[in-house]
Enzyme design. Structure first.
Site, PDB file in Angstrom:
ATOM      1  N   TRP A   1       0.740  -1.035  -0.133  1.00  0.00           N
ATOM      2  CA  TRP A   1       0.004   0.066  -0.021  1.00  0.00           C
ATOM      3  C   TRP A   1       1.000   1.158  -0.013  1.00  0.00           C
ATOM      4  CZ3 TRP A   1      -4.588  -0.429  -1.822  1.00  0.00           C
ATOM      5  CH2 TRP A   1      -5.228  -1.570  -1.677  1.00  0.00           C
TER       6      TRP A   1
ATOM      7  N   ASP B   1      -1.120   6.644   6.322  1.00  0.00           N
ATOM      8  CA  ASP B   1      -2.016   5.731   6.205  1.00  0.00           C
ATOM      9  C   ASP B   1      -2.523   4.626   7.288  1.00  0.00           C
ATOM     10  OD1 ASP B   1      -3.684   3.804   5.004  1.00  0.00           O
ATOM     11  OD2 ASP B   1      -2.610   3.386   3.349  1.00  0.00           O
TER      12      ASP B   1
ATOM     13  N   LYS C   1     -12.586  -1.543   7.034  1.00  0.00           N
ATOM     14  CA  LYS C   1     -11.804  -2.797   7.931  1.00  0.00           C
ATOM     15  C   LYS C   1     -11.982  -2.530   9.375  1.00  0.00           C
ATOM     16  CE  LYS C   1      -8.913  -2.564   3.983  1.00  0.00           C
ATOM     17  NZ  LYS C   1      -7.904  -1.702   3.187  1.00  0.00           N
TER      18      LYS C   1
END
Ligand SMILES: *Cc1c(COP(=O)(O)O)cnc(C)c1O
Length: 381
Positions: free
Chosen positions: A115, A186, A210
């Protein structure tokens, strides 16, 4: 209360979803949504049918903002924004706003997995990106900080606090980054699973599906003074932080139903005991899984440096004769699924098995998986 693995309301069996996202929601949250499905708070409509300008929805978004401010002790100098476009949208929004914040016109990216690599590559479309460590391939470790190549005065330092696919978690802001450098993080896959100090960050973002809701919503927590400094005048409106701040996240239609679910999740987290409770739960669940892995005499192997093992995403291989055994992994997934445990397949980039332990997963459910892992080893070793 009904059990989250077994029959609910006399209907279907609820599976235990160990997937990496969208994740399982707490049963209490689902049941509360169900109870309000045809009539939200006496409105005679579902919240998803209501105008985002209605007083009923205004209360939902205001409550959600207040709850997250309480949970994380977010000071007034920070904005809380409800965005669409996923965490992926922020990969563009961040460099569009801040890449040229300093004369260096360079942002430092710490790439520790899939990511953060995506984020760095997106930022490269807009300007100069300095990769702090050499590009990895396996992402099982993070090189020592004293080997990092930092820019003298970067526009910002970017990292991902939890690499969802590779299973690498950085618990705190890296100590080597000077205090004056804006830090952007993030936190999509470990947000609200442990306390953290918001004031160490310039921007924190996380997509909801999530740990605190469903897809369609990304939360952005942002130090307001930074916005005054951004000099890029050609930011697309839909990604423009200032426009979202000035319009209370309602410049255009926000993802109302996602915000409603997140409001419920924040409430649920508060009821559980806030971040202290989430932290303990996350610690208990993950340490039990790692214990099974480490006590399996090499039958289960997690290859991440122990210092950086993720508490929310645990990838592992099943190994026989020194090699990953894909046949056994397939059997593991099949038998787990027969026991109603789903979404345990590892990401294709890594293979094997991955257990995701987000806030919606209970200790009891984790124990069911642990019992199965023990039995599976005994039967197949
Ligand atoms: C899931 C995830 C993303 C992508 O989120 P989207 O909402 O699908 O854009 C980005 N970063 C991390 C760490 C993630 O876990």
């Amino acid at each position: 209360m009904t059990s989250n693995n077994g029959h609910t309301n006399g209907h279907a069996v609820r599976k235990i979803n160990f997937g990496a996202g969208p994740a399982q929601l707490p049963l209490e949250v689902l049941e509360s949504v169900q109870a309000e499905f045809l009539d939200f708070n006496g409105t005679g409509t579902n919240i998803m049918e209501l105008s985002h300008r209605s007083t009923a929805f205004a209360k939902v978004i205001e409550d959600a903002e207040q709850d997250i401010r309480d949970i994380l002790s977010i000071p007034d100098s920070y904005a809380v924004l409800f965005f669409q476009g996923g965490a992926t949208g922020q990969f563009s929004a961040v460099p569009l706003h801040f890449l040229n914040l300093k004369p260096s016109q360079t942002a430092d990216y710490l790439v520790t997995g899939y990511w953060s690599e995506k984020a760095a590559k997106e930022a490269e479309k807009f300007g100069k990106v300095n990769w702090v460590i050499p590009k990895g391939s396996k992402y099982q470790d993070v090189p020592d900080e004293d080997t990092w190549k930092l820019t003298e005065d970067p526009s910002y330092f970017y990292y991902c606090s939890n690499e969802t696919i590779h299973g690498i978690e950085l618990i705190d802001v890296p100590a080597i980054v000077p205090k004056h450098v804006p830090i952007i993080c993030d936190m999509s896959s470990n947000f609200l699973t442990r306390p953290f100090d918001v004031t160490k960050y310039a921007v924190v973002f996380a997509s909801a599906q999530k740990n605190f809701g469903i897809s369609g919503l990304t939360l952005v927590i942002l130090r307001k003074d930074l916005i005054e400094k951004t000099c890029n005048k050609s930011i697309p409106t839909i990604l423009d932080y200032k426009i979202h701040i000035d319009n209370g996240s309602m410049y255009n239609t926000p993802p109302t139903f996602s915000i409603y679910i997140t409001n419920k999740m924040f409430n649920w987290i508060k009821q559980q005991g806030g971040l202290k409770a989430m932290n303990e739960l996350s610690h208990k669940k993950s340490s039990r899984i790692y214990e099974i892995i480490d006590q399996s005499n090499g039958f289960y192997i997690n290859s991440i440096n122990k210092k950086y093992r993720s508490r929310t995403n645990i990838p592992f291989r099943i190994v026989t004769n020194g090699l990953p055994n894909e046949k056994l992994e397939t059997l593991f997934l099949k038998q787990a699924s027969q026991l109603n445990m789903i979404e345990l397949k590892g990401h294709r980039a890594v293979g094997g098995i991955r257990v995701s332990l987000y806030n919606g997963i209970t200790l009891e459910q984790t124990n069911i998986l642990i019992d199965f892992m023990r039995t599976f080893q005994t039967n197949n070793n």
